[in-house]
Write a protein that holds these residues in place. Structure first.
Motif, short mmCIF file in Angstrom:
data_model
loop_
_atom_site.label_atom_id
_atom_site.label_comp_id
_atom_site.label_asym_id
_atom_site.label_seq_id
_atom_site.Cartn_x
_atom_site.Cartn_y
_atom_site.Cartn_z
N LYS A 1 -34.65 -2.11 12.76
CA LYS A 1 -34.11 -3.03 13.76
C LYS A 1 -33.62 -4.28 13.33
O LYS A 1 -33.21 -5.33 14.04
N ARG A 2 -34.31 -4.75 11.98
CA ARG A 2 -33.97 -6.00 11.61
C ARG A 2 -32.49 -6.13 11.37
O ARG A 2 -31.39 -5.25 11.02
N MET A 3 -31.85 -7.63 11.79
CA MET A 3 -30.63 -7.70 11.39
C MET A 3 -30.09 -7.67 10.18
O MET A 3 -28.97 -7.40 9.93
N VAL A 4 -30.89 -8.21 9.17
CA VAL A 4 -30.55 -8.34 7.81
C VAL A 4 -31.43 -7.50 7.00
O VAL A 4 -32.70 -8.00 7.07
N LEU A 5 -31.37 -6.57 6.16
CA LEU A 5 -32.20 -5.78 5.56
C LEU A 5 -32.42 -6.10 4.10
O LEU A 5 -31.54 -6.64 3.42
N PRO A 6 -33.43 -5.71 3.55
CA PRO A 6 -33.79 -6.07 2.09
C PRO A 6 -32.95 -5.16 0.94
O PRO A 6 -32.80 -3.87 1.38
N ARG A 7 -32.95 -5.51 -0.15
CA ARG A 7 -32.43 -4.57 -1.20
C ARG A 7 -33.41 -4.98 -2.34
O ARG A 7 -34.22 -6.22 -2.43
N ILE A 8 -33.29 -4.39 -3.49
CA ILE A 8 -34.39 -4.44 -4.75
C ILE A 8 -33.22 -4.52 -5.74
O ILE A 8 -32.33 -3.63 -6.21
N GLY A 9 -33.05 -5.95 -6.18
CA GLY A 9 -32.34 -6.17 -7.50
C GLY A 9 -32.91 -5.38 -8.77
O GLY A 9 -34.16 -5.29 -9.06
N VAL A 10 -31.84 -4.85 -9.55
CA VAL A 10 -32.17 -4.11 -10.72
C VAL A 10 -31.94 -4.93 -12.06
O VAL A 10 -30.80 -5.58 -12.23
N SER A 11 -32.81 -4.96 -12.97
CA SER A 11 -32.74 -5.67 -14.15
C SER A 11 -33.46 -4.76 -15.14
O SER A 11 -33.08 -3.53 -15.64
N ARG A 12 -34.35 -5.17 -15.60
CA ARG A 12 -34.88 -4.49 -16.95
C ARG A 12 -35.99 -3.43 -16.53
O ARG A 12 -36.33 -3.30 -15.33
N TRP A 13 -36.45 -2.42 -17.24
CA TRP A 13 -36.98 -1.23 -17.03
C TRP A 13 -38.40 -1.47 -16.42
O TRP A 13 -38.89 -0.86 -15.32
N LYS A 14 -39.23 -2.31 -16.88
CA LYS A 14 -40.50 -2.71 -16.53
C LYS A 14 -40.54 -3.11 -15.02
O LYS A 14 -41.21 -2.56 -14.23
N LYS A 15 -39.58 -3.96 -14.73
CA LYS A 15 -39.60 -4.72 -13.43
C LYS A 15 -39.00 -3.74 -12.25
O LYS A 15 -39.53 -3.39 -11.14
N PHE A 16 -38.00 -2.82 -12.86
CA PHE A 16 -37.40 -1.72 -12.11
C PHE A 16 -38.44 -0.57 -11.82
O PHE A 16 -38.73 -0.17 -10.44
N HIS A 17 -39.28 -0.28 -12.64
CA HIS A 17 -40.46 0.57 -12.49
C HIS A 17 -41.43 0.22 -11.59
O HIS A 17 -41.58 0.99 -10.42
N LYS A 18 -41.67 -1.04 -11.71
CA LYS A 18 -42.88 -1.64 -10.93
C LYS A 18 -42.19 -1.69 -9.40
O LYS A 18 -43.07 -1.39 -8.47
N ASN A 19 -41.32 -2.37 -9.24
CA ASN A 19 -40.64 -2.31 -7.77
C ASN A 19 -40.60 -1.06 -7.00
O ASN A 19 -40.77 -0.86 -5.95
N SER A 20 -40.06 0.06 -7.86
CA SER A 20 -39.96 1.40 -7.33
C SER A 20 -41.29 1.85 -6.81
O SER A 20 -41.25 2.47 -5.83
#
Length: 285
Positions: A236-255
């Motif tokens: 129900k939030r009016m504006v929703l989050p996304r996850i920016g993609v960059s290097r593998w380590k950060k992508f994997h951690k965020n996942s």
């Protein structure tokens, strides 16, 4: 069941400081396909609007690409198509231009930094972005859903998206400008796709609550920013989050972090991401 919406911009054949290169892109897609149920754009919309969760117990993910970069045609499309994946492309109507279907891109176009490309586009050179013929071709591939990203994609005098909130001058002038921008974007994309747009992606992720209300009034009931987080069914939030993609380590951690409610909560305690600019509105006198 959380949904992680991953945000890409450019996918290039070789390393670039502002892009994901093809080997890394393939590695990320391998990981997502092994560990997530990757939703189509339509499934993403129904998940968020109606709480409709696709069958299967795995975590959900969705793919989004901002701006409409020409390199998405040559590098991301083939990789997505051979994996039978679909993605959302947030197209800035301000980068729209006429042209033929290109067979490749000049090296200088591939090397351009993102802000340099945007500046060149404002001065008439829009070659870094997909032209109308290429956008129509992308729709024919079955890979892409073209979504709204506004018309004016640039920063204002206070270093924030000019669509986010008043940065100088009268509030009413800003709100009239924003409506014009969003409706121009809607007319262009609806005419191009033959469909009524459903989702809006804020340029730079910058917005204010009043600006988000105006975008909803213009017909977009699902909106995205760029602050990190997971979405939930029927969010129900009016504006929703996304996850920016960059290097593998950060992508994997965020996942991992944003698939786990407790880890996501802990992340929120120690990290703040300034994307909502309600403070740009001056108090009424």
């Amino acid at each position: 069941m959380p949904l992680l919406v991953f945000m890409y911009h450019r996918v290039l054949p070789e390393p670039h400081p502002e892009a994901v290169d093809l080997p890394l892109f393939r590695r990320q897609l391998d990981y997502l396909q092994e560990n997530f149920n990757i939703l189509t754009p339509e499934e993403t919309y129904l998940y968020l609007r109606d709480g409709k969760v696709p069958t299967g117990s795995r975590r959900c993910a969705a793919l989004s690409f901002d701006d409409g970069w020409a390199d998405n045609l040559f590098f991301a499309t083939e990789e997505l198509k051979k994996r039978n994946l679909q993605a959302m492309m947030a197209v800035s109507a301000g980068f729209a231009h006429d042209g033929e279907l290109r067979s490749g891109l000049e090296p200088e176009i591939l090397r351009r930094p993102i802000e340099e490309s945007a500046a060149a586009a404002r001065n008439g050179d829009k070659s870094s972005y997909l032209n109308e013929t290429e956008l129509k071709y992308l729709m024919s591939t079955g890979v892409w859903s073209l979504e709204a990203h506004g018309t004016r994609h640039f920063l204002g005098v206070r270093g924030k998206s000019i669509l986010s909130a008043p940065q100088e001058g009268d509030t009413a002038d800003f709100e009239n400008m924003l409506r014009e921008d969003i409706l121009n974007s809607r007319r262009y994309l609806d005419s191009l796709t033959g469909k009524t747009g459903k989702m809006f992606f804020w340029p730079y992720g910058h917005y204010s609550r009043r600006a988000a209300e105006i975008v909803r009034e213009c017909g977009y009931d699902v909106q995205f920013s760029v602050y990190k987080g997971a979405c939930r069914p029927g969010d129900k939030r009016m504006v929703l989050p996304r996850i920016g993609v960059s290097r593998w380590k950060k992508f994997h951690k965020n996942s991992i972090v944003f698939s786990n409610g407790i880890l996501e909560m802990l992340h929120g305690l120690f990290h703040t991401e300034k994307v909502c600019f309600d403070d740009f509105y001056q108090e009424e006198k």
